[in-house]
Design an enzyme around this catalytic site. Sequence first.
Site, PDB file in Angstrom:
ATOM      1  N   CYS A 111       0.503  -0.924   0.008  1.00 30.98           N
ATOM      2  CA  CYS A 111       0.233  -0.119  -0.094  1.00 30.98           C
ATOM      3  C   CYS A 111       0.947   0.762  -0.024  1.00 30.98           C
ATOM      4  CB  CYS A 111      -1.645  -0.045   1.301  1.00 30.98           C
ATOM      5  SG  CYS A 111      -1.443   1.272   1.411  1.00 30.98           S
ATOM      6  N   TYR A 168     -11.261  12.227  25.753  1.00 30.02           N
ATOM      7  CA  TYR A 168     -10.924  11.848  24.983  1.00 30.02           C
ATOM      8  C   TYR A 168      -9.090  12.075  24.602  1.00 30.02           C
ATOM      9  CZ  TYR A 168     -15.431  13.080  23.847  1.00 30.02           C
ATOM     10  OH  TYR A 168     -16.893  12.836  24.444  1.00 30.02           O
ATOM     11  N   ASP A 171     -10.718  16.198  22.404  1.00 28.51           N
ATOM     12  CA  ASP A 171     -10.716  15.664  20.733  1.00 28.51           C
ATOM     13  C   ASP A 171     -11.357  14.158  20.693  1.00 28.51           C
ATOM     14  OD1 ASP A 171      -9.529  14.530  18.487  1.00 28.51           O
ATOM     15  OD2 ASP A 171      -6.970  13.926  19.507  1.00 28.51           O
ATOM     16  N   CYS A 182     -11.867  15.009  14.089  1.00 30.11           N
ATOM     17  CA  CYS A 182     -11.643  14.434  13.002  1.00 30.11           C
ATOM     18  C   CYS A 182     -13.011  14.190  11.969  1.00 30.11           C
ATOM     19  CB  CYS A 182     -11.049  12.908  13.184  1.00 30.11           C
ATOM     20  SG  CYS A 182     -11.712  11.920  13.876  1.00 30.11           S
TER      21      CYS A 182
HETATM   22  N1  SAH Z   1      -5.951  12.855  21.968  1.00 32.53           N
HETATM   23  C1  SAH Z   1      -5.751  11.669  21.916  1.00 32.53           C
HETATM   24  C2  SAH Z   1      -7.232  10.359  21.233  1.00 32.53           C
HETATM   25  C3  SAH Z   1      -8.484  10.329  20.099  1.00 32.53           C
HETATM   26  S1  SAH Z   1      -8.875   9.501  19.799  1.00 32.53           S
HETATM   27  C4  SAH Z   1      -4.796  11.085  20.183  1.00 32.53           C
HETATM   28  O1  SAH Z   1      -4.645  12.356  19.644  1.00 32.53           O
HETATM   29  O2  SAH Z   1      -3.934  10.298  20.735  1.00 32.53           O
HETATM   30  C5  SAH Z   1     -10.085   9.948  20.635  1.00 32.53           C
HETATM   31  C6  SAH Z   1     -10.500   9.306  21.667  1.00 32.53           C
HETATM   32  O3  SAH Z   1     -11.830   8.539  22.636  1.00 32.53           O
HETATM   33  C7  SAH Z   1     -10.286   7.231  21.461  1.00 32.53           C
HETATM   34  O4  SAH Z   1      -8.479   6.821  22.637  1.00 32.53           O
HETATM   35  C8  SAH Z   1     -11.192   6.157  22.357  1.00 32.53           C
HETATM   36  O5  SAH Z   1     -11.367   5.397  23.018  1.00 32.53           O
HETATM   37  C9  SAH Z   1     -11.507   7.767  23.239  1.00 32.53           C
HETATM   38  N2  SAH Z   1     -13.537   7.790  23.715  1.00 32.53           N
HETATM   39  C10 SAH Z   1     -14.187   7.285  23.088  1.00 32.53           C
HETATM   40  N3  SAH Z   1     -15.430   7.601  23.387  1.00 32.53           N
HETATM   41  C11 SAH Z   1     -15.270   7.923  24.131  1.00 32.53           C
HETATM   42  C12 SAH Z   1     -15.989   8.541  26.015  1.00 32.53           C
HETATM   43  N4  SAH Z   1     -17.169   8.181  25.503  1.00 32.53           N
HETATM   44  N5  SAH Z   1     -15.293   9.315  26.805  1.00 32.53           N
HETATM   45  C13 SAH Z   1     -12.956   9.054  27.176  1.00 32.53           C
HETATM   46  N6  SAH Z   1     -12.772   8.486  25.731  1.00 32.53           N
HETATM   47  C14 SAH Z   1     -13.544   8.443  24.954  1.00 32.53           C
END
Ligand code: SAH
Length: 466
Positions: free
Chosen positions: A170, A322, A392, A419
């Site tokens: 890929c 998150y 996030d 995103c």
């Molecule tokens: N800020 C981090 C992750 C972002 S992705 C980075 O940049 O690496 C979003 C994250 O939210 C994921 O790790 C997912 O597991 C988490 N997530 C999803 N739903 C959630 C919720 N209701 N409460 C807390 N975390 C959550």
Amino acid sequence: MTEKQWKKNDETEILIEDMGKDGEGIGHADGYTLFVKGALPGERVRVRLMKVKKRMGFARLMEVITPSPQRVTPVCPVAGPCGGCTLQHLSYEAQLEVKENTVRNCLQRIGGVDLEKVEWLPIQGMNGENESPWHYRNKAQFPVRMGKDGTAEAGFFASGSHRLIPVESCQIQHPVINEVLAVVMDFLREKGIEGYDEEHHSGLVRHIFIRRGYFTGQVMVCLVLMKETLPEEAVLLERLKKVEGFTSLYISVNSRRTNVILGEDVRLRFGKAYIEDEIGGVRYQISPKSFYQVNPVQTQKLYARALDFAGLQGHETVWDLYCGIGTISLFLAKAVPQGKVVGVEIVPEAVENARENAKLNGFENVSFRCGAAEDVAPGLLEKYGADVVVVDPPRKGCDGRLLETMVSMAPEKIVYVSCDPATLARDVKRLGEMGYELKRCQVTDMFPQGGHCETVCEMEREDKTL
Ligand code: SAH
């Protein structure tokens, strides 16, 4: 009203006027809207109708009569059928423009934002010196199925389906990831090991999941199987050990009928339980189940912008909701030596990584809580207070309750990393109604050749008297 009754297999010539959210061209034939994959705005094209619905149809691109000046020949032989790179036929400069416009349009139309009042920072692309919008990904999840010749095949699903488009390598993956794919596939074919058969829910190998640390070069391989045993696993392991940076082999058993890739059961078969990577001088441990951004070069730029928008002085209480494995949290922690950072994340393995990561980097001003942000935040925010909140969320955006909790703590700033421009715009609108104004905005291209866009927004409390 449609003047003509279109039927399947009808052919017509149209002008492509716009681009849809999955990179498809949009045009009209006698007032009837047509979606054409692979066609670009400004192009005159001949198309054949494949699916005719009441208000719109889906057509196949038969011929580009007048090509767009931005059209380029895709590097990948399966760029069309593969559901991954929806923008490979568009020049990289034009891809960046499309993404920036998508975010602007969403904020304007869904978010009701007056863009004149927003400071718009130019999109961060992978077009700088020593950068390339190819081979940037650090993670791949290749589905494995049985080919017509009765041997296992790996590849990607055609968009919106589970039809496998076989690939040998890929073009957006790091070369070492492609090398691992070849090692595993040669092994499966040589040993006659079966790929998964979705229809009959039989066979053995469902997915090959590979991750590689960009700065460390460490490689994690995880095979997702229907049952625990991989025949001649030791032979595969010996071959994987020859791959540069090979660090861990996992097997995950997933015997359920599900689209979720990893099973509950993830077992380490060789090496370390995690791989490591580094972003901006901070070191991170990553487990198979933890979320980790797929484009390390752009992640560094994204986090730097989030930090810039947070405008920290050094003493603040900052939330990272998150937080995944605490990547943004640790960036923030560096900037508030006299303050503290609290991260909230729902996946227990990621929280474990986050805590280890804080320790590994010697941060004592950061802690993590496991749970859904919308459930955990209300009590916690009250307890600790909040000067700045960073969120996030996944594509669906923030839970309404969470936005209310955030606002009730009256942080000076909310930094929203998103995103998905549509849910971002919806949440910016809600926050706007609750007294937070969008000040600065920047799109970062985390997914060159693909359609997704990542955005960072700085929102500021309007009422300064609180
Ligand atoms: N800020 C981090 C992750 C972002 S992705 C980075 O940049 O690496 C979003 C994250 O939210 C994921 O790790 C997912 O597991 C988490 N997530 C999803 N739903 C959630 C919720 N209701 N409460 C807390 N975390 C959550």
